[in-house]
Motif scaffolding. Structure first.
Motif, PDB file in Angstrom:
ATOM      1  N   GLU A  88     -47.949  53.439   2.286  1.00 34.90           N
ATOM      2  CA  GLU A  88     -46.922  52.400   2.188  1.00 34.90           C
ATOM      3  C   GLU A  88     -46.651  51.851   3.585  1.00 34.90           C
ATOM      4  N   GLN A  89     -46.784  50.540   3.731  1.00 35.58           N
ATOM      5  CA  GLN A  89     -46.631  49.906   5.034  1.00 35.58           C
ATOM      6  C   GLN A  89     -45.778  48.646   4.913  1.00 35.58           C
ATOM      7  N   THR A  90     -45.199  48.261   6.044  1.00 35.85           N
ATOM      8  CA  THR A  90     -44.571  46.943   6.174  1.00 35.85           C
ATOM      9  C   THR A  90     -45.489  46.115   7.057  1.00 35.85           C
ATOM     10  N   ILE A  91     -46.078  45.099   6.468  1.00 35.10           N
ATOM     11  CA  ILE A  91     -47.078  44.291   7.167  1.00 35.10           C
ATOM     12  C   ILE A  91     -46.436  42.979   7.618  1.00 35.10           C
ATOM     13  N   VAL A  92     -46.573  42.692   8.884  1.00 37.23           N
ATOM     14  CA  VAL A  92     -46.010  41.464   9.460  1.00 37.23           C
ATOM     15  C   VAL A  92     -47.129  40.666  10.102  1.00 37.23           C
ATOM     16  N   VAL A  93     -47.246  39.425   9.669  1.00 37.76           N
ATOM     17  CA  VAL A  93     -48.219  38.506  10.269  1.00 37.76           C
ATOM     18  C   VAL A  93     -47.465  37.614  11.245  1.00 37.76           C
ATOM     19  N   LYS A  94     -47.861  37.629  12.489  1.00 37.00           N
ATOM     20  CA  LYS A  94     -47.108  36.879  13.495  1.00 37.00           C
ATOM     21  C   LYS A  94     -48.029  36.323  14.561  1.00 37.00           C
ATOM     22  N   THR A  95     -47.486  35.353  15.273  1.00 36.52           N
ATOM     23  CA  THR A  95     -48.161  34.800  16.437  1.00 36.52           C
ATOM     24  C   THR A  95     -47.203  34.846  17.610  1.00 36.52           C
ATOM     25  N   MET A  96     -47.730  34.837  18.809  1.00 40.71           N
ATOM     26  CA  MET A  96     -46.910  35.028  20.002  1.00 40.71           C
ATOM     27  C   MET A  96     -46.735  33.723  20.767  1.00 40.71           C
ATOM     28  N   ALA A  97     -45.570  33.622  21.418  1.00 38.45           N
ATOM     29  CA  ALA A  97     -45.293  32.503  22.322  1.00 38.45           C
ATOM     30  C   ALA A  97     -44.588  33.058  23.552  1.00 38.45           C
ATOM     31  N   THR A  98     -44.931  32.549  24.712  1.00 39.48           N
ATOM     32  CA  THR A  98     -44.293  32.979  25.957  1.00 39.48           C
ATOM     33  C   THR A  98     -43.369  31.878  26.458  1.00 39.48           C
ATOM     34  N   GLY A  99     -42.287  32.285  27.115  1.00 37.50           N
ATOM     35  CA  GLY A  99     -41.346  31.296  27.613  1.00 37.50           C
ATOM     36  C   GLY A  99     -40.204  31.934  28.377  1.00 37.50           C
ATOM     37  N   ASN A 100     -39.021  31.329  28.276  1.00 28.81           N
ATOM     38  CA  ASN A 100     -37.841  31.776  29.005  1.00 28.81           C
ATOM     39  C   ASN A 100     -36.601  31.676  28.134  1.00 28.81           C
ATOM     40  N   ILE A 101     -35.581  32.426  28.553  1.00 29.03           N
ATOM     41  CA  ILE A 101     -34.265  32.323  27.926  1.00 29.03           C
ATOM     42  C   ILE A 101     -33.433  31.337  28.750  1.00 29.03           C
ATOM     43  N   VAL A 102     -32.942  30.291  28.102  1.00 27.14           N
ATOM     44  CA  VAL A 102     -32.154  29.264  28.794  1.00 27.14           C
ATOM     45  C   VAL A 102     -30.895  28.971  27.986  1.00 27.14           C
ATOM     46  N   PRO A 103     -29.854  28.435  28.615  1.00 28.82           N
ATOM     47  CA  PRO A 103     -28.643  28.075  27.865  1.00 28.82           C
ATOM     48  C   PRO A 103     -28.928  26.959  26.869  1.00 28.82           C
ATOM     49  N   LYS A 104     -28.228  27.000  25.759  1.00 29.27           N
ATOM     50  CA  LYS A 104     -28.402  25.947  24.754  1.00 29.27           C
ATOM     51  C   LYS A 104     -27.916  24.616  25.302  1.00 29.27           C
ATOM     52  N   GLU A 105     -26.797  24.643  26.030  1.00 32.80           N
ATOM     53  CA  GLU A 105     -26.271  23.432  26.639  1.00 32.80           C
ATOM     54  C   GLU A 105     -25.872  23.733  28.075  1.00 32.80           C
ATOM     55  N   GLU A 106     -26.568  23.154  29.007  1.00 30.12           N
ATOM     56  CA  GLU A 106     -26.237  23.298  30.428  1.00 30.12           C
ATOM     57  C   GLU A 106     -25.688  21.969  30.925  1.00 30.12           C
ATOM     58  N   VAL A 107     -24.472  22.007  31.473  1.00 31.55           N
ATOM     59  CA  VAL A 107     -23.783  20.784  31.911  1.00 31.55           C
ATOM     60  C   VAL A 107     -23.784  20.719  33.432  1.00 31.55           C
ATOM     61  N   LEU A 108     -24.226  19.592  33.959  1.00 35.54           N
ATOM     62  CA  LEU A 108     -24.208  19.354  35.397  1.00 35.54           C
ATOM     63  C   LEU A 108     -22.939  18.590  35.763  1.00 35.54           C
ATOM     64  N   ILE A 109     -22.164  19.137  36.682  1.00 39.16           N
ATOM     65  CA  ILE A 109     -20.917  18.506  37.117  1.00 39.16           C
ATOM     66  C   ILE A 109     -21.213  17.628  38.327  1.00 39.16           C
ATOM     67  N   LYS A 110     -20.859  16.337  38.212  1.00 40.98           N
ATOM     68  CA  LYS A 110     -21.122  15.383  39.288  1.00 40.98           C
ATOM     69  C   LYS A 110     -19.836  14.670  39.685  1.00 40.98           C
ATOM     70  N   PRO A 111     -19.735  14.217  40.938  1.00 45.77           N
ATOM     71  CA  PRO A 111     -18.491  13.595  41.411  1.00 45.77           C
ATOM     72  C   PRO A 111     -18.325  12.174  40.908  1.00 45.77           C
ATOM     73  N   ASN A 112     -17.061  11.708  40.933  1.00 41.00           N
ATOM     74  CA  ASN A 112     -16.751  10.328  40.555  1.00 41.00           C
ATOM     75  C   ASN A 112     -16.811   9.387  41.749  1.00 41.00           C
ATOM     76  N   VAL A 113     -16.797   9.947  42.958  1.00 39.83           N
ATOM     77  CA  VAL A 113     -16.877   9.138  44.167  1.00 39.83           C
ATOM     78  C   VAL A 113     -17.878   9.774  45.133  1.00 39.83           C
ATOM     79  N   SER A 114     -18.407   8.962  46.014  1.00 37.21           N
ATOM     80  CA  SER A 114     -19.293   9.465  47.056  1.00 37.21           C
ATOM     81  C   SER A 114     -18.465   9.935  48.241  1.00 37.21           C
ATOM     82  N   GLY A 115     -18.962  10.939  48.946  1.00 39.85           N
ATOM     83  CA  GLY A 115     -18.240  11.443  50.101  1.00 39.85           C
ATOM     84  C   GLY A 115     -18.840  12.738  50.609  1.00 39.85           C
ATOM     85  N   VAL A 116     -18.000  13.549  51.216  1.00 39.80           N
ATOM     86  CA  VAL A 116     -18.414  14.826  51.789  1.00 39.80           C
ATOM     87  C   VAL A 116     -17.611  15.946  51.131  1.00 39.80           C
TER      88      VAL A 116
END
Length: 387
Positions: free
Chosen positions: A42-70
């Motif tokens: 008696e076995q549990t048979i799984v047919v699968k294929t592999m993919a390589t990659g990375n773990i990343v956030p689902k939503e990454e927000v970049l914060i940018k200024p409303n004015v130019s300056g220092v």
């Protein structure tokens, strides 16, 4: 001489005959071939294929200024949790000379327009007061007086509009010069605030760095990147030879190299409609949402592997695929089942899915049958003998 050749030939013939007899005798002394057997399991048979990659956030927000300056001050650091609206950085505005001069000219023009509107209003106000006195005495008609009244009200409205324009021009001058003005309060443009709640992934700028506001011609300088690290996805690529086997909604098993002995369940959400050439092969991007990682902290960017489960059969009767033989003509799969002491008969099989080691058996044999290991190598023990 001729007699000598005859003797040598006879000696060679006798030697060959003796060698043949010795070989046959040794062959007869060897044990007969004994085949090992295996039973289905008696076995549990799984047919699968592999993919390589990375773990990343689902939503990454970049914060940018409303004015130019220092950058004057930075109040956060990578790894810190912050809430929406929290202060991230303070910017010191370095005004543009051309914009500052233009703003000054707008103030001057607005003041002139206001003075002109006030003078016109005084004239219309005096005319209105005179005509009202005549209207009250019945000297002029109501229709004529209404026209004079409308002109007076328009002159009054022009003064109010000119005052608004002057105030706006003054505020614009202050914003260009300092980045803020009276009345803005917490929405001062020199204050950069978080737009979402989450973890600070990166702060790519330092105090003293120049930053540029986002506009139609420039994407702006990123001051920080934020993300909800409880909502992570797997982002990877699959080869063109495998992309035809997968579809959205298939389950994934994610393993992260930096986190041992732990797997994360995910669902395949996205398969790129267009592939990209990499190292001579076409690769397709895929994305999968990880279901739950509340108890584990996964750092963004960690490398990971995804097992894409194409098919699965749990607790089914199976045999090793190496036991299966195929009819040369019909290509029908079959095995040889022991029916007596080292006596076997053919049984045709109905096979299901295979993972390359075990294959599901849907019919043709029972769990109690003993299957001949037909391709066992001499001197090497069977995978499982007489089980």
């Amino acid at each position: 001489m001729k007699r000598t050749k005859t003797v040598i030939l006879l000696v060679v013939i006798v030697a060959c005959f003796a060698t043949a007899l010795i070989y046959l005798w040794q062959k007869n002394q060897e044990d007969p071939v004994t085949y090992a057997t295996e039973s289905p399991s008696e076995q549990t048979i799984v047919v699968k294929t592999m993919a390589t990659g990375n773990i990343v956030p689902k939503e990454e927000v970049l914060i940018k200024p409303n004015v130019s300056g220092v950058i004057q001050d930075i109040y956060i650091e990578a790894g810190q949790y912050i809430k929406s609206g929290d202060l991230i950085a303070q910017i010191r505005v370095i005004p543009n000379v051309s914009s500052l001069t233009s703003a000054k000219n707008n103030i001057a023009s607005s003041k002139t327009a206001l003075e002109t509107a006030k003078i016109n209003f005084k004239t219309e106000e005096s005319n209105y007061n005179r005509q009202k006195a005549l209207f009250d005495k019945g000297v002029i008609s109501e229709n004529e007086f209404e026209g004079i009244k409308n002109t007076y009200l328009q002159a009054k409205q022009s003064v109010e509009q000119a005052q608004i324009n002057l105030t706006s021009a003054t505020q614009n001058y202050d914003i260009i010069k300092t980045g803020t003005t009276s009345g803005l309060g917490k929405i001062a443009q020199t204050q950069v605030r978080a737009t979402i709640s989450g973890m600070v992934l990166d702060v790519p700028v330092k105090e003293g760095n120049q930053v540029i506001e986002a506009n139609n011609f420039n994407e702006g300088t990123s001051i920080a990147s934020l993300a909800d690290v409880k909502k992570m996805i797997f982002e990877g690529k699959v080869d063109e030879s495998e992309v035809g086997k997968i579809k959205e909604g298939l389950p994934l098993e994610i393993t992260v190299g930096a986190i041992e002995n732990q797997k994360f369940d995910a669902v395949l959400d996205y398969i790129a409609p267009k592939g990209e050439a990499e190292n001579g092969a076409i690769q397709f991007e895929i994305k999968g949402s990880i279901k739950s990682i509340d108890s584990t902290f996964i750092r963004a960017g960690l490398s990971a592997n995804a097992s894409i489960i194409l098919d699965k059969a749990e607790n089914v009767m199976a045999i090793r695929e190496a036991l299966v033989q195929y009819d040369r003509k019909t290509k029908q799969p079959y095995v040889e089942v022991e029916v007596g002491d080292q006596k076997f008969e053919r049984r045709d099989l109905q096979l299901g899915i295979s993972d390359g080691i075990f294959v599901e058996v849907k019919g043709g044999i029972s769990k109690s049958d003993k299957i001949k290991v037909w391709n066992q190598i001499k001197g090497i023990p069977s995978y499982a003998q007489n089980n």
